[in-house]
Design a protein around this motif. Structure first.
Motif, PDB file in Angstrom:
ATOM      1  N   LEU A 109      35.218   7.190   8.853  1.00  0.00           N
ATOM      2  CA  LEU A 109      36.597   7.679   8.919  1.00  0.00           C
ATOM      3  C   LEU A 109      36.742   8.814   9.934  1.00  0.00           C
ATOM      4  N   LEU A 110      35.789   9.719   9.941  1.00  0.00           N
ATOM      5  CA  LEU A 110      35.840  10.832  10.892  1.00  0.00           C
ATOM      6  C   LEU A 110      35.707  10.336  12.334  1.00  0.00           C
ATOM      7  N   ALA A 111      34.858   9.334  12.540  1.00  0.00           N
ATOM      8  CA  ALA A 111      34.712   8.757  13.880  1.00  0.00           C
ATOM      9  C   ALA A 111      36.005   8.060  14.307  1.00  0.00           C
ATOM     10  N   GLN A 112      36.624   7.319  13.379  1.00  0.00           N
ATOM     11  CA  GLN A 112      37.904   6.673  13.666  1.00  0.00           C
ATOM     12  C   GLN A 112      38.951   7.720  14.000  1.00  0.00           C
ATOM     13  N   ARG A 113      38.969   8.792  13.235  1.00  0.00           N
ATOM     14  CA  ARG A 113      39.953   9.848  13.448  1.00  0.00           C
ATOM     15  C   ARG A 113      39.780  10.465  14.837  1.00  0.00           C
ATOM     16  N   GLN A 114      38.556  10.741  15.217  1.00  0.00           N
ATOM     17  CA  GLN A 114      38.287  11.332  16.532  1.00  0.00           C
ATOM     18  C   GLN A 114      38.724  10.383  17.650  1.00  0.00           C
ATOM     19  N   ARG A 115      38.437   9.094  17.484  1.00  0.00           N
ATOM     20  CA  ARG A 115      38.836   8.105  18.490  1.00  0.00           C
ATOM     21  C   ARG A 115      40.351   8.043  18.615  1.00  0.00           C
ATOM     22  N   LEU A 116      41.049   8.036  17.475  1.00  0.00           N
ATOM     23  CA  LEU A 116      42.509   7.979  17.493  1.00  0.00           C
ATOM     24  C   LEU A 116      43.128   9.254  18.068  1.00  0.00           C
ATOM     25  N   GLU A 117      42.536  10.410  17.771  1.00  0.00           N
ATOM     26  CA  GLU A 117      43.034  11.654  18.348  1.00  0.00           C
ATOM     27  C   GLU A 117      42.895  11.640  19.869  1.00  0.00           C
ATOM     28  N   SER A 118      41.778  11.128  20.364  1.00  0.00           N
ATOM     29  CA  SER A 118      41.585  11.014  21.813  1.00  0.00           C
ATOM     30  C   SER A 118      42.586  10.040  22.421  1.00  0.00           C
ATOM     31  N   GLU A 119      42.791   8.927  21.746  1.00  0.00           N
ATOM     32  CA  GLU A 119      43.753   7.925  22.197  1.00  0.00           C
ATOM     33  C   GLU A 119      45.163   8.518  22.254  1.00  0.00           C
ATOM     34  N   LEU A 120      45.530   9.267  21.224  1.00  0.00           N
ATOM     35  CA  LEU A 120      46.847   9.888  21.171  1.00  0.00           C
ATOM     36  C   LEU A 120      47.004  10.912  22.290  1.00  0.00           C
ATOM     37  N   ALA A 121      45.974  11.696  22.529  1.00  0.00           N
ATOM     38  CA  ALA A 121      46.029  12.692  23.611  1.00  0.00           C
ATOM     39  C   ALA A 121      46.259  12.005  24.959  1.00  0.00           C
ATOM     40  N   LEU A 122      45.605  10.862  25.175  1.00  0.00           N
ATOM     41  CA  LEU A 122      45.816  10.111  26.411  1.00  0.00           C
ATOM     42  C   LEU A 122      47.237   9.557  26.483  1.00  0.00           C
ATOM     43  N   GLN A 123      47.719   9.047  25.358  1.00  0.00           N
ATOM     44  CA  GLN A 123      49.070   8.486  25.319  1.00  0.00           C
ATOM     45  C   GLN A 123      50.123   9.546  25.622  1.00  0.00           C
ATOM     46  N   LEU A 124      49.906  10.741  25.108  1.00  0.00           N
ATOM     47  CA  LEU A 124      50.904  11.801  25.259  1.00  0.00           C
ATOM     48  C   LEU A 124      50.681  12.662  26.492  1.00  0.00           C
ATOM     49  N   GLY A 125      49.615  12.392  27.212  1.00  0.00           N
ATOM     50  CA  GLY A 125      49.358  13.142  28.432  1.00  0.00           C
ATOM     51  C   GLY A 125      49.109  14.621  28.195  1.00  0.00           C
ATOM     52  N   GLY A 126      48.540  14.967  27.059  1.00  0.00           N
ATOM     53  CA  GLY A 126      48.209  16.353  26.771  1.00  0.00           C
ATOM     54  C   GLY A 126      49.367  17.182  26.232  1.00  0.00           C
ATOM     55  N   THR A 127      50.500  16.552  25.940  1.00  0.00           N
ATOM     56  CA  THR A 127      51.638  17.288  25.383  1.00  0.00           C
ATOM     57  C   THR A 127      51.868  16.843  23.947  1.00  0.00           C
ATOM     58  N   ASP A 128      52.772  17.530  23.249  1.00  0.00           N
ATOM     59  CA  ASP A 128      53.127  17.058  21.913  1.00  0.00           C
ATOM     60  C   ASP A 128      54.113  15.897  22.046  1.00  0.00           C
ATOM     61  N   ARG A 129      54.349  15.199  20.958  1.00  0.00           N
ATOM     62  CA  ARG A 129      55.164  13.983  20.980  1.00  0.00           C
ATOM     63  C   ARG A 129      56.600  14.254  21.433  1.00  0.00           C
ATOM     64  N   VAL A 130      57.194  15.352  21.001  1.00  0.00           N
ATOM     65  CA  VAL A 130      58.575  15.667  21.368  1.00  0.00           C
ATOM     66  C   VAL A 130      58.675  15.948  22.871  1.00  0.00           C
ATOM     67  N   THR A 131      57.757  16.744  23.388  1.00  0.00           N
ATOM     68  CA  THR A 131      57.757  17.043  24.819  1.00  0.00           C
ATOM     69  C   THR A 131      57.547  15.769  25.623  1.00  0.00           C
ATOM     70  N   HIS A 132      56.639  14.937  25.162  1.00  0.00           N
ATOM     71  CA  HIS A 132      56.363  13.681  25.851  1.00  0.00           C
ATOM     72  C   HIS A 132      57.611  12.794  25.879  1.00  0.00           C
ATOM     73  N   ALA A 133      58.304  12.688  24.747  1.00  0.00           N
ATOM     74  CA  ALA A 133      59.520  11.869  24.693  1.00  0.00           C
ATOM     75  C   ALA A 133      60.585  12.425  25.635  1.00  0.00           C
ATOM     76  N   ARG A 134      60.735  13.736  25.646  1.00  0.00           N
ATOM     77  CA  ARG A 134      61.719  14.351  26.541  1.00  0.00           C
ATOM     78  C   ARG A 134      61.373  14.066  28.006  1.00  0.00           C
TER      79      ARG A 134
END
Length: 131
Positions: free
Chosen positions: A17-42
């Motif tokens: 679970l921790l490995a999955q979580r780390q992978r998903l956090e990295s994936e999310l960071a790539l998706q958002l380009g290093g910003t939070d979701r609201v900033t990314h959407a804007r």
């Protein structure tokens, strides 16, 4: 009823679970380009200066993908919380043990295969955490 999972099995599931979580956090960071979701959407909305339909579709896919990743992270966090409970590994519907092989493949499941199949045959939605 107590779970048939040994402390070692729970440890393996926690590691997975921790490995999955780390992978998903990295994936999310790539998706958002290093910003939070609201900033990314804007930023995505501000880039839409010419109103192209293709850009609108890309933005929707991008936001849907980050939503799915966030949901998967919530499910993993919930599984990590449940892992601390004495009844982790027991089916939420029937109370029977969920097969360790099933948990190993998807530690966030909450139903045994029999109850999951019954839920799906009744037209219940197959939520990813219960598969």
């Amino acid at each position: 009823m107590s779970t048939a999972l040994t402390p070692g099995q729970k440890g393996l599931l926690e590691t997975a679970l921790l490995a999955q979580r780390q992978r998903l956090e990295s994936e999310l960071a790539l998706q958002l380009g290093g910003t939070d979701r609201v900033t990314h959407a804007r930023e995505q909305l501000l880039q839409d200066t010419d109103g192209e339909t293709a850009h609108d579709a890309d933005r929707e896919v991008d936001l849907a993908r980050s939503d799915a990743t966030l949901q998967a992270l919530r499910e993993i966090d919930a599984a990590l919380q449940r892992l601390q409970d004495a009844d982790f590994g027991l089916c939420a519907d029937c109370g029977g043990a969920i097969a360790f092989d099933r948990l190993r493949l998807s530690p966030q499941v909450t139903r045994c295969i029999t109850c999951q199949s019954a839920t799906e045959s009744r037209g219940g939605h197959a939520h990813p955490a219960t598969l």
